[in-house]
Design a protein around this motif. Sequence first.
Motif, PDB file in Angstrom:
ATOM      1  N   GLU A 197      40.858  43.588  41.265  1.00  0.00           N
ATOM      2  CA  GLU A 197      40.945  42.179  40.876  1.00  0.00           C
ATOM      3  C   GLU A 197      42.030  41.402  41.039  1.00  0.00           C
ATOM      4  O   GLU A 197      43.093  41.797  41.021  1.00  0.00           O
ATOM      5  CB  GLU A 197      40.587  41.926  39.349  1.00  0.00           C
ATOM      6  CG  GLU A 197      39.903  40.642  38.930  1.00  0.00           C
ATOM      7  CD  GLU A 197      39.404  40.741  37.528  1.00  0.00           C
ATOM      8  OE1 GLU A 197      39.034  39.766  36.998  1.00  0.00           O
ATOM      9  OE2 GLU A 197      39.176  41.670  37.031  1.00  0.00           O
ATOM     10  N   SER A 219      42.522  36.757  35.013  1.00  0.00           N
ATOM     11  CA  SER A 219      43.170  38.201  34.907  1.00  0.00           C
ATOM     12  C   SER A 219      44.767  37.973  35.109  1.00  0.00           C
ATOM     13  O   SER A 219      45.311  38.885  34.454  1.00  0.00           O
ATOM     14  CB  SER A 219      42.512  38.977  35.991  1.00  0.00           C
ATOM     15  OG  SER A 219      41.163  39.101  36.063  1.00  0.00           O
ATOM     16  N   SER A 242      40.111  44.176  34.054  1.00  0.00           N
ATOM     17  CA  SER A 242      39.059  44.075  35.037  1.00  0.00           C
ATOM     18  C   SER A 242      37.833  43.500  34.356  1.00  0.00           C
ATOM     19  O   SER A 242      37.516  43.073  33.329  1.00  0.00           O
ATOM     20  CB  SER A 242      38.994  45.535  35.611  1.00  0.00           C
ATOM     21  OG  SER A 242      38.269  46.226  34.632  1.00  0.00           O
TER      22      SER A 242
END
Length: 688
Positions: free
Chosen positions: A135, A146, A302
């Motif tokens: 990611e 993230s 994630s």
Amino acid sequence: MDLFRQSGSSGSTDEQSKARSRQQFISLLQRFKFVRQCIQCSARNLLNLDEVFLKAQEAVLCPINPLYDLSTGRLAPDCRRALTRIFRIYDKDMDFLLSNSELIAFQNETFHVPLMERDLAGWKKVVSRNNPTQEAVVREGKFTVSGFISIFDVFIDQNRLDVPWRMFRNFGYDDDLNLDIPASVTSPDGLVGDDNSIQNWKLSVSAQKFLTAMFHQFDDNKDGVLSGSDIMSVFSVIPEPSLPPWHSLRSPDVFAGCYSLPKMHTALSVSADSLPSKPETSASSTTNAPFSPTESGITVISGQTSSSDASSSAVMRSFSKPLSFLEWMAHWHMISAISPSATRAELYRLGHVEERIRKKSNARKNLKRKSVSPSEVDFSSVLLASREVRVVVFGRRGCGKTALLNALCSLSEDETVFESDPLRTERNVTPETSCTYVRLKQHLKGKNEGEGEDLIVNFIVTEVPEEDPLQAQNKTELSAMLGRGNGKHQKFDLVVFAFDCTDPLSVSYVKDVESELLTDEVPRVFVGTKKDMPDGNAGNWSSEHDIEAPSSINYSSAATQVKHHCAELDLEPPLLTSASKTMLGGDDEEGARQRRFTLEHLARCTFDSEEEFQLRSKPHAARKRREAARRNKMMWLGGIAVSVSVVVAVGVGVLLGGKNSERRHDRLVWLRNLFTGGSSSKAEETRA
């Protein structure tokens, strides 16, 4: 995690002994996940006692359990939701990325410490280098969600829990990461009534812009419709269940204590008991769970979820109806009508802060260093002129009012497919509120027919069960909401009386409600249902109402009674329709045309007298306007006559005044005496 920290002054110099001690500590830490740090100390030798008390204080003030799940080695779900919400607040351009200017604004407003460009470059390198997942954490030189979360994962990894806790408390989170809603949000100044509730608050312009931008941001495939997964993404920052406030699984808690609840039109219903329960973490599973930190010690979040979370999300998505933009806005207008306080709190949870609240907050902070304001996305051009119409529907049980509202409010985004059969109804025991809309053309002066701007009329329709209006407690509450006694507290713009065209008893019921609850200043309209039902089928009505039908009733006279009643009150004739497939319930173009006609008819009943195409919805309103105009005309003419009389009298007095100074001095005495009652002349005579 910082699993082992060696003390600065070790009592033993034997390397082998130190290695054995370290191995013992590591094995203990792997077995007991709740232990965060080991420090060698001695009360006898006064070794590291101050550090022990310092760490104990930090453990209480900055707990790790709400932030980090030690059994899985990942950030806790509540922590991820809170960080995602903060990310959205500073994502001003709504591109799911935090630019340098947005990060600098976040740093200045949260920690009051300037952030340099080299600091940003260093953080991007650290996060990108220690990213074990696929990611992306940095895209186009900006932090993703993230990436923003992984920054605080680094602080937690370094045992610097004071940094995330300082941020969370600055944004109003408590020790359990529950968001505290400020009183300035739920009870804004100037909008609170005597009963501590917000009076007549509607979606502000800033709230509409925020919801518009959020719709376009989360419309994944840019087709103009929010799918079930898109809606789940919007409300992912809300504590579980992460559902819209109008959802049937969440609305009873959000709108507890309100007069009505949102009605969710879906083809499938589900109970809260049928949802997968959250897995409980037992002591044995915590003890035996393997702990394998990454090589760098950083855990980057994630997109993977557990099987139970995935199944729960799948179940909830299946009951989230896709919404077009106008439907999305109509639902927010609906809940703002049900509870303004709950709606403002929900917007606050999503990251929206009213402009005047934000200005007051920034003024209190009084930052020394002026931050760089990031550019905000503007969707003002997308917003159409809109009007909110709040409707309350009364009708006898079995008259067809629920089917009528289903036909008008349970359409899909293409306006030709129903989510469920409108004729499949259930008995309502509490008031329910639905929403729909219609697009009208504003006929402006100087424009030809068909020209003008689009006007979106958002209908918020509340259906009242048969038992509610005539009960003493509900009667008082409804009278107040309908403006009886105090028009300022009126919460409904239109009253719809639904009656069965084949049942004269339904006409008597709505007449009783009208006389008990309404004044002449409340707009109303009568709507007849079951127009297409033959009179022969009306004989089954007695089994539905559990009473015996009188043999003298003429079923064809119900609509005629209402027509005469409307004519006596100078109202529009009743609108006769049906929710069957041949009329409003049809899924073809004819059904769509009749639904638009019905909604336009209701909208025109709420127009002001100055607006074009207004329908008669107030008793004797035209006659009252004519009488008021006649009185104003008489007062105007009377004022002109008095003014002319005074001018003529003054002129005559001037002409009749003498030539000598004494007569000139007294030529206006008569006019003064007219206003002073002769007191001035008597005073002059006394002086003489």
